[in-house]
Scaffold this motif. Structure first.
Motif, short mmCIF file in Angstrom:
data_model
loop_
_atom_site.label_atom_id
_atom_site.label_comp_id
_atom_site.label_asym_id
_atom_site.label_seq_id
_atom_site.Cartn_x
_atom_site.Cartn_y
_atom_site.Cartn_z
N ILE A 7 -26.22 -33.18 19.54
CA ILE A 7 -27.23 -32.50 19.33
C ILE A 7 -27.46 -32.31 17.65
N CYS A 8 -26.49 -32.56 17.05
CA CYS A 8 -26.49 -32.59 15.54
C CYS A 8 -27.46 -33.52 15.08
N ARG A 9 -27.28 -34.77 15.86
CA ARG A 9 -27.94 -35.78 15.20
C ARG A 9 -29.47 -35.92 15.87
N TRP A 10 -29.99 -34.75 16.56
CA TRP A 10 -31.19 -34.91 16.97
C TRP A 10 -32.04 -34.56 15.74
N ASP A 11 -33.38 -35.09 15.68
CA ASP A 11 -34.21 -34.91 14.37
C ASP A 11 -35.72 -34.84 15.03
N PRO A 12 -35.96 -33.66 15.42
CA PRO A 12 -37.23 -33.45 16.01
C PRO A 12 -38.34 -34.11 15.43
N ASP A 83 -40.90 -30.13 20.49
CA ASP A 83 -41.33 -28.60 20.43
C ASP A 83 -40.06 -27.47 20.70
N ARG A 84 -39.46 -27.95 21.59
CA ARG A 84 -38.33 -27.11 22.00
C ARG A 84 -36.94 -27.48 21.39
N MET A 85 -37.13 -28.70 20.55
CA MET A 85 -35.98 -28.94 19.96
C MET A 85 -35.85 -28.55 18.62
N TYR A 86 -37.05 -27.95 18.00
CA TYR A 86 -37.36 -27.51 16.55
C TYR A 86 -36.36 -26.17 16.55
N VAL A 91 -31.07 -23.40 14.64
CA VAL A 91 -29.80 -22.61 15.10
C VAL A 91 -28.62 -23.66 14.66
N VAL A 92 -28.74 -24.87 14.79
CA VAL A 92 -27.49 -25.77 14.51
C VAL A 92 -27.22 -25.73 13.17
N ARG A 93 -28.42 -25.77 12.21
CA ARG A 93 -27.93 -25.64 10.93
C ARG A 93 -27.43 -24.35 10.72
N GLU A 94 -27.70 -23.18 11.29
CA GLU A 94 -27.13 -22.08 10.85
C GLU A 94 -25.67 -22.12 11.12
N CYS A 95 -25.44 -22.68 12.43
CA CYS A 95 -24.01 -22.48 12.91
C CYS A 95 -23.25 -23.63 11.91
N GLU A 96 -23.59 -24.85 11.48
CA GLU A 96 -22.90 -25.74 10.72
C GLU A 96 -22.72 -24.89 9.40
#
Length: 529
Positions: A7-12, A83-86, A91-96
């Motif tokens: 998930i961390c590698r996802w780039d929408p 659109d659902r990935m953004y 949230v991933v950035r906030e968690c990281e």
């Protein structure tokens, strides 16, 4: 299921470019098809060879139309998935960021660990620092788990669509389902993350089509809960009016009345609920209110929680839990008036840049007098009603923090039997965000040692008037005013404020007790007397 590392590698944004390329390819192919169709129409070629050429053109047109539809479908599917990935990426950035800033590493499977073994803080702050860190760890765990669940759901659905051999109807993402509120540790944080992961269209769809699923969901932003519950207030009243009409018809048609089917009792209860909803509506009409809970199904009576002010942005939030014989229909207006007055008093004590919100929390079935004295679930002689309501209160308190980016200064107020409910909500609740607790006219907190309460040392206060007989009963443990570590609040003034008397004047406007409670709510605990 996708991993946290995946998930961390996802780039929408990159995936959106791929979607655009599919769409552009479909468009180009469509233009080519239109050119072929034009050529076919103008082709004047007779004979077998001409017929074969026309047949080949028609076949090529049909095949290319199918390819164009497939490309368009894949492009739309990928775009909608993007659109659902953004929100997930945000949230991933906030968690990281939380993980890095606070030394709480997240492994590839989403497990969170505390990287610190000791805290560089003074002894007097060690307890609060440890509690805050544990809360942060639990909330991060809940958020990461919800991200993985949501991402896996999106990934599975998109994969299923993309593997389709033939393009079906245009892709439509499945509507998200709001999970029911629970009292499991960390669920409020999971609910907050779940909401953050939704797209705007998904949020709007839920709010319009299924407001009952989010109105009481702890961790959802207060303005959203308010909007959802106001919609439910209207629809519930309409529903109950129809129920009342049906019951009245049943009674009129039955010569025995409600003797054999309890229609008369049902009608009485339905009318009582309608009256409670009307009281709630009248309070909301006062303005600057938020309807944070509206529950017409969990208990015999209507349950609710109403805030004066905005709990989502307020610097200081107080939550008031009433006690014996309190009901929404009969008492919510009076308690709301007390909270309005308390909020005004606190607002005078804090800087203009700080704001205040006060909540009347009536989301548990308080014990009642009368025949309820013989009901073990509702009798004031038993702690069962408080024990049943405590997990709901704990979840509500956790939700106030989880829904916000910055926690407020949070004070829990409990009056009479409500102080027992409040104390049980904080008993062993290591992750609660309550900064101060005030027990007013308490018949006991269910313990004799303040260390069992999840409140910072020196931040448990008790007010007891000299003529409050209830507070002297010790029905649920030692007299709170005599427990070591509890700080008493004055109920007699001798100054500019009025004395508090009896069992019901602790929050009366202009009393010394209200002033002291306001000082606690404002965070000025050093000034109480």
């Amino acid at each position: 299921m996708v991993s946290w590392t995946d998930i961390c590698r996802w780039d929408p944004s990159e995936i959106a470019l791929v979607a655009r390329r599919f769409t552009e390819a479909a468009h180009s192919l469509t233009v080519g098809i239109e050119n072929l169709e034009w050529e076919l129409q103008r082709l004047d070629w007779s004979g077998d060879a001409g017929g074969a050429a026309k047949a080949d053109l028609r076949r090529a047109i049909a095949e290319n139309q199918a390819s164009a539809r497939q490309l368009e479908y894949v492009g739309q599917c990928v775009a909608d998935t993007t659109d659902r990935m953004y929100p997930i990426r945000a949230v991933v950035r906030e968690c990281e960021s939380t993980s890095t800033d606070n030394t709480m590493p997240i492994d590839q499977d989403g497990a969170v660990t505390d990287g610190l073994t000791s805290y560089a803080t003074g002894a007097e702050d060690a307890w609060d620092a440890a509690r805050s860190r544990m809360r942060m760890l639990r909330e991060l765990e809940a958020s990461v788990a919800e991200v993985i669940r949501r991402a896996s759901e999106i990934d599975t659905e998109a994969a299923s669509r993309l593997r389709s051999a033939v393009a079906p109807e245009p892709f439509t993402p499945s509507a998200p389902v709001a999970t029911a509120s629970s009292t499991s540790p960390g669920l409020a944080a999971a609910n907050a993350t779940w909401w953050d992961l939704l797209t705007r269209s998904e949020r709007t769809s839920i709010l319009v089509d299924d407001p009952g699923s989010i109105g009481n969901l702890d961790g959802i932003p207060a303005d959203v809960r308010d909007a959802a519950n106001r919609r439910m207030l209207v629809s519930e009243r309409d529903r109950l009016e129809q129920v009342a009409e049906d019951l009245e018809s049943t009674l009129q048609a039955n010569v025995f009345g409600g003797l054999f089917d309890n229609a008369d009792a049902g009608l009485e209860q339905t009318l009582k609920r309608i009256a409670a909803l009307d009281e709630i509506a009248d309070v909301l009409d006062e303005g600057h209110r938020q309807l944070l809970v509206l529950d017409n199904s969990s208990a015999t009576d209507t349950l609710a929680a109403i805030a004066v002010g905005n709990v989502h942005t307020a610097s200081h939030v107080a939550v008031f839990v009433p006690g014996l014989d309190s009901e929404v229909g009969a008492d919510v207006r009076r308690y709301d008036g007390d909270m309005d007055s308390l909020r005004s008093t606190v607002q005078q004590l804090v800087p203009p840049t700080e704001t205040v919100a006060c909540v009347t929390w009536m989301d548990y079935q308080a014990p009642q007098l009368g025949w309820s004295l013989f009901d073990p679930r509702r009798t004031v002689m038993s702690p069962l009603a408080a024990a049943t309501g405590a997990p709901r209160l704990r979840s509500f308190l956790d939700g106030l923090d989880a829904a916000r980016s910055q926690d407020p200064h949070l004070t829990l107020l409990g009056h009479s039997y409500g102080s027992l409910t409040a104390a049980l909500a904080l008993r062993g609740a290591d992750t609660t965000g309550v900064d101060d607790m005030v027990a007013l006219g308490s018949p006991g907190l269910g313990f004799d040692n303040v260390e069992r309460l999840s409140v910072p040392p020196g931040h448990l206060f008790v007010a007891e008037t000299r003529d409050d007989l209830v507070a002297d009963t010790g029905l649920f443990g030692a007299d709170p005013s005599e427990i070591d570590g509890v700080r008493p609040l004055a109920t007699r003034s001798g100054g500019d404020h009025a004395d508090s008397h009896g069992h019901s004047e602790y929050l009366s406007e202009g009393t010394v007790t209200q002033q002291n409670v306001a000082l606690v709510v404002s965070g000025r605990t050093e000034a109480v007397y």
